[in-house]
Design a protein around this motif. Sequence first.
Motif, PDB file in Angstrom:
ATOM      1  N   THR A 107      10.238   3.293 -13.047  1.00 55.84           N
ATOM      2  CA  THR A 107       9.731   1.948 -13.302  1.00 55.84           C
ATOM      3  C   THR A 107       8.340   1.811 -12.699  1.00 55.84           C
ATOM      4  O   THR A 107       7.888   2.643 -11.902  1.00 55.84           O
ATOM      5  CB  THR A 107      10.650   0.886 -12.676  1.00 55.84           C
ATOM      6  OG1 THR A 107      10.698   1.098 -11.264  1.00 55.84           O
ATOM      7  CG2 THR A 107      12.058   0.962 -13.246  1.00 55.84           C
ATOM      8  N   VAL A 108       7.660   0.723 -13.094  1.00 55.80           N
ATOM      9  CA  VAL A 108       6.362   0.427 -12.501  1.00 55.80           C
ATOM     10  C   VAL A 108       6.522   0.239 -10.991  1.00 55.80           C
ATOM     11  O   VAL A 108       5.684   0.668 -10.198  1.00 55.80           O
ATOM     12  CB  VAL A 108       5.752  -0.828 -13.159  1.00 55.80           C
ATOM     13  CG1 VAL A 108       4.480  -1.254 -12.438  1.00 55.80           C
ATOM     14  CG2 VAL A 108       5.473  -0.565 -14.633  1.00 55.80           C
ATOM     15  N   LEU A 109       7.633  -0.372 -10.573  1.00 51.95           N
ATOM     16  CA  LEU A 109       7.895  -0.579  -9.158  1.00 51.95           C
ATOM     17  C   LEU A 109       7.941   0.755  -8.414  1.00 51.95           C
ATOM     18  O   LEU A 109       7.427   0.873  -7.293  1.00 51.95           O
ATOM     19  CB  LEU A 109       9.215  -1.332  -8.986  1.00 51.95           C
ATOM     20  CG  LEU A 109       9.675  -1.566  -7.539  1.00 51.95           C
ATOM     21  CD1 LEU A 109       8.663  -2.401  -6.785  1.00 51.95           C
ATOM     22  CD2 LEU A 109      11.048  -2.230  -7.511  1.00 51.95           C
ATOM     23  N   LEU A 165       4.273   1.984  -7.948  1.00 57.48           N
ATOM     24  CA  LEU A 165       3.493   1.162  -7.022  1.00 57.48           C
ATOM     25  C   LEU A 165       3.984   1.326  -5.592  1.00 57.48           C
ATOM     26  O   LEU A 165       3.185   1.386  -4.649  1.00 57.48           O
ATOM     27  CB  LEU A 165       3.560  -0.302  -7.447  1.00 57.48           C
ATOM     28  CG  LEU A 165       2.878  -0.638  -8.789  1.00 57.48           C
ATOM     29  CD1 LEU A 165       3.036  -2.117  -9.112  1.00 57.48           C
ATOM     30  CD2 LEU A 165       1.408  -0.257  -8.748  1.00 57.48           C
ATOM     31  N   ALA A 166       5.305   1.395  -5.411  1.00 54.49           N
ATOM     32  CA  ALA A 166       5.851   1.594  -4.065  1.00 54.49           C
ATOM     33  C   ALA A 166       5.443   2.956  -3.512  1.00 54.49           C
ATOM     34  O   ALA A 166       5.113   3.086  -2.333  1.00 54.49           O
ATOM     35  CB  ALA A 166       7.377   1.461  -4.094  1.00 54.49           C
ATOM     36  N   THR A 167       5.446   3.959  -4.384  1.00 56.53           N
ATOM     37  CA  THR A 167       5.042   5.298  -3.950  1.00 56.53           C
ATOM     38  C   THR A 167       3.592   5.307  -3.519  1.00 56.53           C
ATOM     39  O   THR A 167       3.228   5.891  -2.488  1.00 56.53           O
ATOM     40  CB  THR A 167       5.261   6.305  -5.085  1.00 56.53           C
ATOM     41  OG1 THR A 167       6.655   6.328  -5.437  1.00 56.53           O
ATOM     42  CG2 THR A 167       4.826   7.704  -4.674  1.00 56.53           C
ATOM     43  N   ARG A 201       1.828   2.889  -2.373  1.00 59.74           N
ATOM     44  CA  ARG A 201       1.630   2.144  -1.129  1.00 59.74           C
ATOM     45  C   ARG A 201       2.242   2.868   0.077  1.00 59.74           C
ATOM     46  O   ARG A 201       2.081   2.425   1.214  1.00 59.74           O
ATOM     47  CB  ARG A 201       2.259   0.762  -1.234  1.00 59.74           C
ATOM     48  CG  ARG A 201       1.469  -0.202  -2.070  1.00 59.74           C
ATOM     49  CD  ARG A 201       1.938  -1.612  -1.802  1.00 59.74           C
ATOM     50  NE  ARG A 201       1.266  -2.577  -2.653  1.00 59.74           N
ATOM     51  CZ  ARG A 201       1.460  -3.885  -2.571  1.00 59.74           C
ATOM     52  NH1 ARG A 201       2.295  -4.363  -1.658  1.00 59.74           N
ATOM     53  NH2 ARG A 201       0.830  -4.705  -3.376  1.00 59.74           N
ATOM     54  N   GLY A 202       2.969   3.950  -0.161  1.00 59.96           N
ATOM     55  CA  GLY A 202       3.618   4.655   0.937  1.00 59.96           C
ATOM     56  C   GLY A 202       4.887   3.995   1.414  1.00 59.96           C
ATOM     57  O   GLY A 202       5.309   4.199   2.558  1.00 59.96           O
ATOM     58  N   ILE A 203       5.515   3.188   0.543  1.00 56.60           N
ATOM     59  CA  ILE A 203       6.761   2.509   0.938  1.00 56.60           C
ATOM     60  C   ILE A 203       7.889   2.879  -0.029  1.00 56.60           C
ATOM     61  O   ILE A 203       8.761   2.071  -0.324  1.00 56.60           O
ATOM     62  CB  ILE A 203       6.576   0.971   0.998  1.00 56.60           C
ATOM     63  CG1 ILE A 203       6.068   0.435  -0.358  1.00 56.60           C
ATOM     64  CG2 ILE A 203       5.629   0.592   2.122  1.00 56.60           C
ATOM     65  CD1 ILE A 203       6.062  -1.092  -0.426  1.00 56.60           C
ATOM     66  N   ARG A 204       7.868   4.141  -0.511  1.00 53.73           N
ATOM     67  CA  ARG A 204       8.896   4.575  -1.459  1.00 53.73           C
ATOM     68  C   ARG A 204      10.284   4.617  -0.822  1.00 53.73           C
ATOM     69  O   ARG A 204      11.273   4.289  -1.464  1.00 53.73           O
ATOM     70  CB  ARG A 204       8.518   5.959  -2.006  1.00 53.73           C
ATOM     71  CG  ARG A 204       9.644   6.726  -2.691  1.00 53.73           C
ATOM     72  CD  ARG A 204      10.151   6.041  -3.935  1.00 53.73           C
ATOM     73  NE  ARG A 204      11.262   6.768  -4.520  1.00 53.73           N
ATOM     74  CZ  ARG A 204      12.532   6.632  -4.169  1.00 53.73           C
ATOM     75  NH1 ARG A 204      12.866   5.771  -3.216  1.00 53.73           N
ATOM     76  NH2 ARG A 204      13.481   7.327  -4.762  1.00 53.73           N
ATOM     77  N   SER A 205      10.369   4.995   0.450  1.00 52.80           N
ATOM     78  CA  SER A 205      11.696   5.074   1.080  1.00 52.80           C
ATOM     79  C   SER A 205      12.286   3.676   1.205  1.00 52.80           C
ATOM     80  O   SER A 205      11.560   2.668   1.299  1.00 52.80           O
ATOM     81  CB  SER A 205      11.594   5.718   2.453  1.00 52.80           C
ATOM     82  OG  SER A 205      10.950   4.864   3.367  1.00 52.80           O
ATOM     83  N   HIS A 206      13.611   3.592   1.251  1.00 56.03           N
ATOM     84  CA  HIS A 206      14.259   2.289   1.342  1.00 56.03           C
ATOM     85  C   HIS A 206      13.881   1.577   2.626  1.00 56.03           C
ATOM     86  O   HIS A 206      13.647   0.357   2.630  1.00 56.03           O
ATOM     87  CB  HIS A 206      15.784   2.458   1.254  1.00 56.03           C
ATOM     88  CG  HIS A 206      16.522   1.152   1.378  1.00 56.03           C
ATOM     89  ND1 HIS A 206      17.227   0.812   2.516  1.00 56.03           N
ATOM     90  CD2 HIS A 206      16.622   0.100   0.527  1.00 56.03           C
ATOM     91  CE1 HIS A 206      17.747  -0.392   2.351  1.00 56.03           C
ATOM     92  NE2 HIS A 206      17.400  -0.847   1.157  1.00 56.03           N
ATOM     93  N   GLU A 246      -3.295   2.245 -12.961  1.00 54.48           N
ATOM     94  CA  GLU A 246      -4.147   2.625 -11.830  1.00 54.48           C
ATOM     95  C   GLU A 246      -4.760   1.402 -11.155  1.00 54.48           C
ATOM     96  O   GLU A 246      -5.050   1.418  -9.974  1.00 54.48           O
ATOM     97  CB  GLU A 246      -5.265   3.567 -12.295  1.00 54.48           C
ATOM     98  CG  GLU A 246      -4.785   4.954 -12.638  1.00 54.48           C
ATOM     99  CD  GLU A 246      -4.164   5.652 -11.441  1.00 54.48           C
ATOM    100  OE1 GLU A 246      -4.637   5.416 -10.313  1.00 54.48           O
ATOM    101  OE2 GLU A 246      -3.208   6.394 -11.629  1.00 54.48           O
ATOM    102  N   THR A 247      -4.975   0.324 -11.918  1.00 56.85           N
ATOM    103  CA  THR A 247      -5.529  -0.872 -11.304  1.00 56.85           C
ATOM    104  C   THR A 247      -4.441  -1.799 -10.812  1.00 56.85           C
ATOM    105  O   THR A 247      -4.707  -2.869 -10.298  1.00 56.85           O
ATOM    106  CB  THR A 247      -6.412  -1.627 -12.317  1.00 56.85           C
ATOM    107  OG1 THR A 247      -5.594  -2.052 -13.404  1.00 56.85           O
ATOM    108  CG2 THR A 247      -7.533  -0.738 -12.814  1.00 56.85           C
ATOM    109  N   GLY A 248      -3.172  -1.392 -10.993  1.00 59.10           N
ATOM    110  CA  GLY A 248      -2.073  -2.220 -10.549  1.00 59.10           C
ATOM    111  C   GLY A 248      -1.815  -3.379 -11.487  1.00 59.10           C
ATOM    112  O   GLY A 248      -1.174  -4.349 -11.111  1.00 59.10           O
ATOM    113  N   ARG A 249      -2.310  -3.366 -12.738  1.00 58.78           N
ATOM    114  CA  ARG A 249      -2.157  -4.483 -13.678  1.00 58.78           C
ATOM    115  C   ARG A 249      -1.122  -4.176 -14.726  1.00 58.78           C
ATOM    116  O   ARG A 249      -0.961  -3.040 -15.142  1.00 58.78           O
ATOM    117  CB  ARG A 249      -3.488  -4.782 -14.370  1.00 58.78           C
ATOM    118  CG  ARG A 249      -4.533  -5.371 -13.479  1.00 58.78           C
ATOM    119  CD  ARG A 249      -5.922  -5.226 -14.047  1.00 58.78           C
ATOM    120  NE  ARG A 249      -5.997  -5.510 -15.474  1.00 58.78           N
ATOM    121  CZ  ARG A 249      -7.023  -5.153 -16.224  1.00 58.78           C
ATOM    122  NH1 ARG A 249      -8.035  -4.511 -15.698  1.00 58.78           N
ATOM    123  NH2 ARG A 249      -7.029  -5.445 -17.498  1.00 58.78           N
TER     124      ARG A 249
END
Length: 451
Positions: free
Chosen positions: A7-9, A12-14, A16-21, A94-97
């Motif tokens: 998913t897009v989520l 984006l989470a990856t 930002r470096g917050i992929r882990s739960h 890439e622009t987060g849009r």
Amino acid sequence: MDEGRRTVLFLLATRRGIRSHQAFSDAYTRVAEQLKSEGHDVAPAPVARHYERFLKHGEVKTAPHAPTARVLERMFRMPVGDLLGAASDVRDLETGRSARDPAPPVLDESELLMTARDAASHAGEAAALHLDEMTLDQLHDDLVQLARTYGQTIPGEVYRNATNLLNQAQVLLERTRSPEQHTRLYYAAAQASAMLAAVSFDLGASVPAVTFARSSAQYGKTIGNGPVQAYAYGMMAFLAFWDGRPGEAVRLAKTGQQFGGLGDTARRRLYSIEARAHGHLRHDDQAERAIREALDQSSGRRDELHDDIGGEFAFDAARTAMSNATTCLLLRNAEGAEEFAARALSLMRARPADEQSIPVSGPAAVDLARARLLRNQVEGAQEALTTVFQVPPNWRGSGLLERLTAARIELTRPEFRDAPAALELADQIEAFSAMSPTRRLGATNPLAIEA
């Protein structure tokens, strides 16, 4: 995860470096607290199972409730429906849009603060996931000790120790984010796998030996370490001609010679293995050429694995002579075989007792006996095997036993048929071979040394 199911989520989470739960939950909770302070109704962070569903397109059948969606939309500045859509369908990720967003959102101070906090949290986690260097130093020292005492340690104990060290390296790899430490740990895993390949062969288990050798090569490739890849390819070549594939063995040995950073010892080992493979193919000229190449490696070049660590990874003059004796036997060159075998034994006996290696001296003694049998010297063969018959059962590895099998086959030649000394020697070989861990593991007699 299959890229088409992300998913897009997920993306984006990856990024930002917050992929882990855990990292995602921390970031989610910070945003939820901010929204709550603004008077909004919010839900707690999703549990791990629900979070993983958010990352896979098609797993969420109904949209999250408003209290959850509100937090997600503030975190990523994107409608929750778009966040749960397939990443492959979004044109301007890439622009987060979103594909439907006409313009990027206007940044505010709260988002900047949130991103800064995310960065600080991730940096803190990365710093925490850094091993004490003494832990890595101890692992390195244990591997060096095991390699250097390989020839004086019974195979079963080597197997247990190498397994423990491989497991340590694998566990520690999950506990650090340091690239330098990853390199050290992959190198450690490569060494442990290489020794497991060698000892599996000694125990007569060729299938796991091949798997361990391939694992060692892959670990070496991961960190671009030429010497450890060369050692692994040499081991795979060695296993190939023992499995009756000498042509493949030649190819693997030549591949090993192409890796960078090799010292003389590494090349000497690979040429010796190549010579053995040519011997199985009855390529006399190429086998003799490879023997000469092995003996001519004297440039002074060194590498850490084969020279500084050494031990099982080394390939000194005694080991080279032992290997060359076996090659000469394959070529039915009794004189050359006896000369090389005698040299290997002489070099080995010159060492202190606690540094003498049964995996080298035992096979060399059997090769000396077989060279004498080629000359019809049964009594001389009996003399050469005197020390071999004293080897304890736990030390009777594949290399030793398959050479004895070849000697036993020599004793079936017509000229020995009615010789009492030959019959007695054959019985001794059979009794000796029966008490071996390799036989208990069901090892067979492959194309190790042909009659």
